[in-house]
Write an enzyme that holds these catalytic residues in place. Structure first.
Site, short mmCIF file in Angstrom:
data_model
loop_
_atom_site.label_atom_id
_atom_site.label_comp_id
_atom_site.label_asym_id
_atom_site.label_seq_id
_atom_site.Cartn_x
_atom_site.Cartn_y
_atom_site.Cartn_z
N ARG A 80 -4.41 1.07 10.89
CA ARG A 80 -5.21 0.60 12.02
C ARG A 80 -5.38 1.74 13.01
O ARG A 80 -4.43 2.44 13.35
CB ARG A 80 -4.55 -0.61 12.71
CG ARG A 80 -4.68 -1.93 11.95
CD ARG A 80 -6.13 -2.41 11.98
NE ARG A 80 -6.31 -3.70 11.32
CZ ARG A 80 -6.68 -3.86 10.06
NH1 ARG A 80 -6.88 -2.80 9.29
NH2 ARG A 80 -6.85 -5.06 9.55
N HIS A 96 -13.99 3.77 7.32
CA HIS A 96 -13.23 2.57 6.94
C HIS A 96 -13.54 2.17 5.50
O HIS A 96 -14.00 1.06 5.22
CB HIS A 96 -13.53 1.42 7.90
CG HIS A 96 -12.40 0.43 8.00
ND1 HIS A 96 -12.05 -0.19 9.17
CD2 HIS A 96 -11.54 -0.05 7.06
CE1 HIS A 96 -11.03 -1.00 8.95
NE2 HIS A 96 -10.71 -0.93 7.68
N ASP A 118 -9.32 7.12 8.30
CA ASP A 118 -10.25 6.14 7.75
C ASP A 118 -10.45 4.97 8.70
O ASP A 118 -11.31 4.12 8.46
CB ASP A 118 -9.73 5.63 6.39
CG ASP A 118 -10.72 4.71 5.69
OD1 ASP A 118 -11.92 5.08 5.63
OD2 ASP A 118 -10.32 3.65 5.19
N GLU A 176 -13.86 0.87 16.55
CA GLU A 176 -14.90 1.06 15.53
C GLU A 176 -16.13 0.19 15.84
O GLU A 176 -15.98 -0.93 16.31
CB GLU A 176 -14.36 0.65 14.15
CG GLU A 176 -13.21 1.50 13.65
CD GLU A 176 -12.68 1.01 12.30
OE1 GLU A 176 -13.35 0.15 11.67
OE2 GLU A 176 -11.62 1.46 11.88
N GLY A 226 -11.21 2.04 3.02
CA GLY A 226 -9.97 1.74 2.32
C GLY A 226 -10.10 0.78 1.15
O GLY A 226 -9.61 1.05 0.06
N SER A 227 -10.78 -0.32 1.33
CA SER A 227 -10.89 -1.33 0.27
C SER A 227 -12.25 -1.30 -0.41
O SER A 227 -12.58 -2.22 -1.16
CB SER A 227 -10.63 -2.73 0.84
OG SER A 227 -11.60 -3.06 1.81
N THR A 233 -4.65 5.22 7.35
CA THR A 233 -5.52 4.24 6.71
C THR A 233 -5.12 2.82 7.10
O THR A 233 -5.55 1.86 6.46
CB THR A 233 -5.47 4.38 5.17
OG1 THR A 233 -4.12 4.25 4.73
CG2 THR A 233 -6.02 5.73 4.73
N ILE A 237 0.83 -1.20 0.00
CA ILE A 237 0.00 0.00 0.00
C ILE A 237 0.87 1.25 0.00
O ILE A 237 0.62 2.19 -0.76
CB ILE A 237 -0.96 -0.01 1.20
CG1 ILE A 237 -1.92 -1.19 1.11
CG2 ILE A 237 -1.74 1.31 1.28
CD1 ILE A 237 -2.74 -1.42 2.37
#
Length: 315
Positions: A233, A280, A257, A262, A282-283, A231, A153
């Site tokens: 943890r 969250h 993010d 959470e 990211g993906s 982005t 990443i």
């Protein structure tokens, strides 16, 4: 299956497996719900955050042979406990790097150009027209981007940032070979790395070793006016220290993010005007989430149908 997955993934799973789902809403599961749902199951397809600690894994039914997580990160799974029970653990590498790097770049741009503040102003009907000094941000060209964790990443983000004219610095457990560095500057210690960050982008895993890595002391080593983006943890950031630095003006802005605990987030973020918050994402592209689900099923197929080594074993 602890969560509802994208349509194409659900269709393939339903074709090849008898699926049991936990009762209740589609959300991160605690230990008790996992143990109840796993009775009689040969595999578990879980997601980031599901409570698979050592005690839970020790109590899993003997029928469970594999845990396939719909994530790259495995900090929600007690890997040593799974090994001790002979339960394979697999993840989904190599398919979400670009999507997550895109979110990191999105946050960097939003922080630098104050896009979150601007969007909130418009929604609140507070915009009174263009003004020469309104919401002035900073340009990214020529700025130093510090990447904490130069894995897949981080390297994708570096590729994007070079296109913005940014200078790349990085901190990593080991230095990359020159053909992967592509001119980026490696730092072997935190002090020189943090001092070189006009923008700090964090891409390190969670767990005890990285808990609150970005604390007050490390924030103080960043240049005044730096931007922080995370982005990776949420547990790697000391939330209180970050909010204090934003209020004092030591940090220009932050983009997040991911969060500790959470979906609950640190209360201070709700009132900080120079923070951009994403849930969250990211993906969260169709292409990436499908690919992640297919990785999970490839791993489950290997162990449960073909009796072979899973292609993406994490433990």
């Amino acid at each position: 299956m602890t969560r509802v997955l994208p349509e194409a993934v659900e269709a393939r799973a339903a074709r090849d497996y008898a699926i049991r789902r936990p009762e209740g809403p589609d959300r991160t599961l605690e230990s008790a719900a996992i143990l109840t749902a796993a009775k009689g199951c040969a595999g578990i397809l879980c997601a980031a955050g599901d409570g698979l600690d050592a005690e839970t894994i020790a109590r899993l039914p003997d029928s469970v042979r594999i845990i396939a997580t719909f994530s790259v990160g495995t900090d929600h799974i007690a890997l040593d406990a799974a090994k001790a029970r002979g339960v394979a653990v697999t993840n989904t590498p190599d398919v979400l790097s670009v999507a997550t790097a895109e979110i990191a770049m999105l946050l960097i741009l939003m922080c630098a150009r104050r896009a979150g503040e601007a969007e909130r102003m418009l929604r609140a009907r507070e915009w009174t027209g263009w003004a020469p000094t309104q919401l002035m941000g900073v340009t990214l060209e020529g700025k130093r981007l510090g990447i904490l964790g130069m894995g897949r990443i981080g390297q994708e983000l570096a590729r994007m940032a070079r296109g913005m004219g940014m200078q790349i610095h990085y901190r990593n457990r080991t230095r990359l070979p020159p053909q992967e560095e592509l001119g980026a500057t490696f730092h072997g210690n935190d002090d020189s790395f943090l001092a070189a960050c006009d923008v700090l982008s964090m891409h390190i895993p969670g767990g005890a070793a990285t808990k609150n890595w970005l604390d007050a002391a490390r924030i103080a080593r960043l240049p005044r006016g730096a931007i922080v983006v995370n982005t990776g943890r949420g547990t790697t950031v000391d939330d209180g220290a970050l909010c204090d630095a934003l209020r004092s003006g030591h940090l220009r802005a932050a983009g997040l993010d991911v969060f500790a605990g959470e979906p609950a987030i640190f209360e201070g973020y709700h009132s900080a005007p120079n923070v951009t918050l994403l849930p969250h994402l990211g993906s969260a592209t169709i292409e990436t989430r499908d690919a992640m689900g297919f990785r999970c099923l490839d791993n489950l197929d290997a162990v449960l149908i073909h009796g072979t080594e899973p292609p993406h074993r994490a433990a």
